[in-house]
Design an enzyme around this catalytic site. Structure first.
Site, PDB file in Angstrom:
ATOM      1  N   CYS A  18      -0.182 -92.533 -11.217  1.00  0.00           N
ATOM      2  CA  CYS A  18      -1.122 -93.092 -12.176  1.00  0.00           C
ATOM      3  C   CYS A  18      -2.011 -94.109 -11.499  1.00  0.00           C
ATOM      4  CB  CYS A  18      -0.373 -93.760 -13.326  1.00  0.00           C
ATOM      5  SG  CYS A  18       0.641 -95.114 -12.740  1.00  0.00           S
ATOM      6  N   ASP A 426     -41.424 -84.602  -0.437  1.00  0.00           N
ATOM      7  CA  ASP A 426     -42.202 -84.483   0.780  1.00  0.00           C
ATOM      8  C   ASP A 426     -42.949 -83.154   0.660  1.00  0.00           C
ATOM      9  OD1 ASP A 426     -42.935 -85.030   3.488  1.00  0.00           O
ATOM     10  OD2 ASP A 426     -41.513 -83.517   4.108  1.00  0.00           O
TER      11      ASP A 426
HETATM   12  P1  ADP Z   1     -45.876 -84.203   6.171  1.00  0.00           P
HETATM   13  O1  ADP Z   1     -45.937 -85.563   5.598  1.00  0.00           O
HETATM   14  O2  ADP Z   1     -46.569 -83.224   5.309  1.00  0.00           O
HETATM   15  O3  ADP Z   1     -44.504 -83.785   6.540  1.00  0.00           O
HETATM   16  P2  ADP Z   1     -46.593 -85.066   8.902  1.00  0.00           P
HETATM   17  O4  ADP Z   1     -46.361 -86.490   8.603  1.00  0.00           O
HETATM   18  O5  ADP Z   1     -45.670 -84.397   9.823  1.00  0.00           O
HETATM   19  O6  ADP Z   1     -46.741 -84.216   7.542  1.00  0.00           O
HETATM   20  O7  ADP Z   1     -48.077 -84.915   9.493  1.00  0.00           O
HETATM   21  C1  ADP Z   1     -49.193 -85.438   8.823  1.00  0.00           C
HETATM   22  C2  ADP Z   1     -50.467 -84.844   9.290  1.00  0.00           C
HETATM   23  O8  ADP Z   1     -50.682 -85.140  10.675  1.00  0.00           O
HETATM   24  C3  ADP Z   1     -50.513 -83.331   9.229  1.00  0.00           C
HETATM   25  O9  ADP Z   1     -50.927 -82.913   7.976  1.00  0.00           O
HETATM   26  C4  ADP Z   1     -51.530 -83.017  10.304  1.00  0.00           C
HETATM   27  O10 ADP Z   1     -52.828 -83.147   9.794  1.00  0.00           O
HETATM   28  C5  ADP Z   1     -51.317 -84.072  11.338  1.00  0.00           C
HETATM   29  N1  ADP Z   1     -50.430 -83.628  12.426  1.00  0.00           N
HETATM   30  C6  ADP Z   1     -49.201 -84.066  12.700  1.00  0.00           C
HETATM   31  N2  ADP Z   1     -48.710 -83.479  13.815  1.00  0.00           N
HETATM   32  C7  ADP Z   1     -49.660 -82.635  14.255  1.00  0.00           C
HETATM   33  C8  ADP Z   1     -49.761 -81.731  15.374  1.00  0.00           C
HETATM   34  N3  ADP Z   1     -48.776 -81.567  16.267  1.00  0.00           N
HETATM   35  N4  ADP Z   1     -50.905 -81.024  15.522  1.00  0.00           N
HETATM   36  C9  ADP Z   1     -51.913 -81.176  14.634  1.00  0.00           C
HETATM   37  N5  ADP Z   1     -51.856 -81.994  13.583  1.00  0.00           N
HETATM   38  C10 ADP Z   1     -50.780 -82.730  13.384  1.00  0.00           C
HETATM   39 MG    MG Z   2     -42.288 -83.338   6.802  1.00  0.00          MG
END
Ligand code: ADP
Ligand code: MG
Length: 732
Positions: A18, A426
């Site tokens: 218990c 997200d």
């Molecule tokens: P989320 O918040 O949608 O998960 P991220 O924070 O990973 O996206 O990325 C935000 C933005 O940064 C993307 O929408 C893109 O425009 C840009 N970005 C990030 N990493 C890359 C990459 N390797 N090549 C091109 N653009 C990128």
């Molecule tokens: Mg993400």
């Protein structure tokens, strides 16, 4: 709170019945120096202890538990050993119950019927018949009460033992010296009450043990997924070996219909694999060389071979089992109420029973009636239903979740989920599939678009971002060879840069280009159009001049829209959080049916965004893929990692949704609501039962046998109510 010097150990503790028991284990162990936390699960017979190994050790903890009157064991029992131990305990209990029934039946018959025996004879016969029930069937109850007595505490055994000894003791005295108690030619004895109470209590414990065992069925199912043998290649031949002998690097053969024994990576052949038991994903998943397989899943069609990458306790399945185990043993905050109440309960009940005894004596009813009331009050107030109310529901609730790919880390998380009023989603990989594709390539005047793509892909070859992978894949399908680059740098949440052939290349969103003072003017119309069409424009700049923009589309998961609608219908505020540009984000949010968008957020600012919502008084669940939003998951009241069985996600999140589907968020919420409702019903039932029946029993309106029947029924109905959670339907 956690510093490096804290260790955790788990011990099996037998002999607890218990909340008073589990509380005592907790308080006794907490008294040890160096012990910082103890959590005891009554239905699992487990104690989890956090301690400082410099100040105490497991042996000392075990000693404290033993001194408190319980039996500590190492948890390292195999499922077989555990089963064997359980079966043995069952056997002993069953034997005691059979003896109790065999003797209680004639005792009851003789007590009722005024057989031809004179009272003197009859009472002596009853005394003899009661002895085995009293000394054999109830021995463990007295032992428990005695141990508690020696420690100057009380527990459920104390209540029952006091009650039974009172009934039996009174009867023995009345049998030996009948003249003391003759009333109108009758001598009242209560052998019947003593025997029947013991029988009922044993029946109750038996039913309770059975039912409690069913609450951990989910774990047994999970463990049962793991096959016991594996076919591996040894010296060029396929041989079957016990699963323990599979080592990392072994080549494992899987045939159609066979189970995948451990985690690994396909090296040869291909097939479809049913992963529903681990991920909850109903559709079989295609497996080709290079792709991961999960131990415990079932191969459907083809044959293949894979290299073992994780074995033994490191496999995904074992992690899941461990997580669910921990969750089931953990306490929900709501259980604290029951704990506190029950710590005052037993002494208060003994006081009430004694008061009732005195009152009946003073009213002139004599010892017979007074002790009957005393016994009834004691029996009826056993707080075991109270102790089972929360943990059984938590066990069944977390187990039901696990069976559907919803791994809830603790009782506290399960309780917390239903309190949230805001869900932050997200975008990439959560609302969307996270598998973006290139949809458009706009080159600036004088730039060749193939050259643009080739350079972009060369930079992104070093990137792990899904956008980068999409660009590389597009270049591959167009047979554009990527080039070696120097000084690659990923710019978290913005883009990436590298040097190719002495040219400095920069890829990313408009804010990145603005930051670097690069004019996006020549292509801003194209970028705007892409954004308006829910696509992400990725600018490519060479030596500080924009040379093109690539459109990336990441489609909504098929169920996102419906799940968002369901969440809103449940009264929750749904927010989209993303690093993407406002324009693109809004377009996708519109498709998903979300009004509230927080865009242009750098990964490291995502936790701040959650904090801001919390500052507005919102209780936030953050749903992310756990890759770059781990801090936000941790900041949220409830962090939910979606779509990955990765260790990091499981570690940081309160809830891991194995299935890549926001619908699981809805299901987690429903499950949490339903579990909390069950717990409240259980607590209400357990409290009300005691609160109502104690006065009734004090007034002499319940005889001790009815009292014990009521007690047994209350236990069984609480556990039964929790078990109803197993039928929780997730497909609504
Ligand atoms: P989320 O918040 O949608 O998960 P991220 O924070 O990973 O996206 O990325 C935000 C933005 O940064 C993307 O929408 C893109 O425009 C840009 N970005 C990030 N990493 C890359 C990459 N390797 N090549 C091109 N653009 C990128
Ligand atoms: Mg993400």
């Amino acid at each position: 709170m956690s510093n490096g010097s804290t260790q955790q150990c788990t011990l099996r503790v037998e002999g607890m019945h218990c909340v008073s028991c589990s509380r005592r284990v907790e308080t006794e162990v907490l008294k040890l120096p160096g012990v910082s936390g103890v959590s005891v699960s009554l239905p699992m017979h487990e104690a989890r202890i956090e301690y400082d190994p410099a100040k105490t050790d497991v042996a000392a903890i075990k000693k404290a538990i033993a001194e408190a009157g319980y039996q500590p064991f190492d948890p390292s029992l195999s499922p077989e050993e555990e089963d064997a131990r359980r079966r043995k305990a069952d056997r002993i209990l069953r034997r005691k119950l059979i003896v109790a029934v065999i003797f209680s039946v004639p005792i009851a018959v003789i007590s009722m019927g005024d057989l031809l025996l004179g009272y003197g004879w009859r009472n002596w016969l009853l005394l003899v018949l009661t002895l085995p029930v009293f000394f054999f069937s109830a021995s463990h109850i007295f032992a428990g009460a005695w141990k508690a007595f020696k420690k100057r505490t009380t527990n459920m055994d104390t209540l029952i033992a006091t009650g039974v000894i009172a009934a039996f003791g009174f009867s023995v005295v009345a049998t030996i010296w009948p003249n003391l108690f003759v009333q109108a030619g009758h001598v009242h004895v209560y052998y019947e009450a003593a025997a029947v109470i013991i029988t009922l209590i044993l029946t109750g414990r038996m039913l309770e043990a059975r039912a409690t065992r069913q609450t951990s069925e989910a774990i047994r199912k999970l463990i049962g997924l793991q096959p016991r043998t594996a076919t591996v290649i040894r010296d060029g031949a396929a041989v079957e070996v016990p699963i323990e002998q599979v080592a990392v690097g072994d080549r494992v053969v899987v045939r159609p219909g066979g189970k995948i024994p451990v985690d690994g990576e396909v090296v040869q052949g291909s097939s479809f694999v049913d992963e529903s038991m681990v991920t909850g994903e109903p559709m079989p998943v295609e497996k080709r060389p290079g792709q991961p397989v999960i131990g415990g899943t079932i191969n459907k069609s083809g044959s293949f071979e894979f290299t073992a990458t994780k074995v033994g306790p490191d496999t995904v399945l074992q992690h899941i089992v461990q997580l669910v185990r921990n969750a089931q043993a953990s306490k929900a905050p709501i259980a604290r109420l029951a704990d506190v109440v029950s710590s005052y309960f037993v002494p208060v009940v003994i006081a009430v029973a004694t008061l009732a005894l005195c009152a009946w004596l003073l009213a002139g009813y004599g010892w017979a009636m007074a002790s009957l009331v005393f016994v009834s009050v004691l029996i009826i107030s056993c707080p075991c239903a109270l102790g089972l109310a929360t943990p059984t529901a938590i066990m069944v609730g977390t187990g039901a979740g696990a069976e559907h790919g919803i791994l809830i880390k603790s009782g506290a998380a399960l309780e917390g989920i239903q309190r949230i009023n805001t869900v932050v989603l997200d975008k990439t990989g959560t609302l969307t599939s996270g598998k973006p594709v290139v949809t458009a390539i706009h080159a600036a005047p004088g730039v060749d678009s193939a050259e643009l793509l080739r350079l972009a892909a060369s930079v992104e070859a070093g990137s792990e971002h899904p956008i980068g992978e999409a660009i590389v894949r597009e270049a591959q399908t167009k047979n554009l060879p990527v080039q070696n680059v120097q000084d690659f740098r990923a710019l978290e949440g913005q883009g990436a840069e590298a040097t190719v052939d002495g040219q400095r290349l920069l890829l990313g969103n408009s804010s990145l280009l603005r930051e670097r003072n690069i004019d996006t003017g020549p292509l801003s119309a194209e970028a705007e159009a892409l954004s308006a069409a829910a696509q992400t424009p990725v600018f490519v700049a060479r030596d500080g001049k924009v040379m093109g923009v690539i459109g990336i589309s990441d489609t909504l998961r098929p169920t996102s829209r419906q799940a968002v609608a369901q969440l809103r219908a449940m009264g929750l505020d749904v927010v989209m959080l993303t690093g993407d540009s406002e324009r693109t984000a809004r377009a996708i949010a519109q498709q998903a049916g979300i009004e509230h968008v927080i865009a242009d957020v750098l990964p490291e600012r995502k936790a701040d965004a959650v904090k801001q919502l919390q500052a507005q008084g919102k209780i936030v669940a953050m749903v992310g893929d756990g890759i770059n939003d781990a801090p936000a998951l941790a900041q949220a009241d409830i962090g939910m990692a979606i779509g990955s069985g990765t260790d990091v996600a499981i570690e940081t999140a309160d809830v891991t949704l194995l299935r890549s589907d926001i619908q699981s968020v809805v299901h987690a919420l429903l499950l949490s609501r339903r579990t909390m409702r069950t717990i409240k019903q259980n607590l209400f039932f357990a409290f009300v039962y005691n609160v109502v029946l104690i006065p009734v029993a004090s007034l002499g309106l319940v005889n001790p046998m009815l009292a014990s029947l009521a007690m047994v029924l209350s236990d069984v109905s609480v556990v039964g109510n929790s078990l109803r959670l197993r039928t929780f339907r997730f497909d609504r």
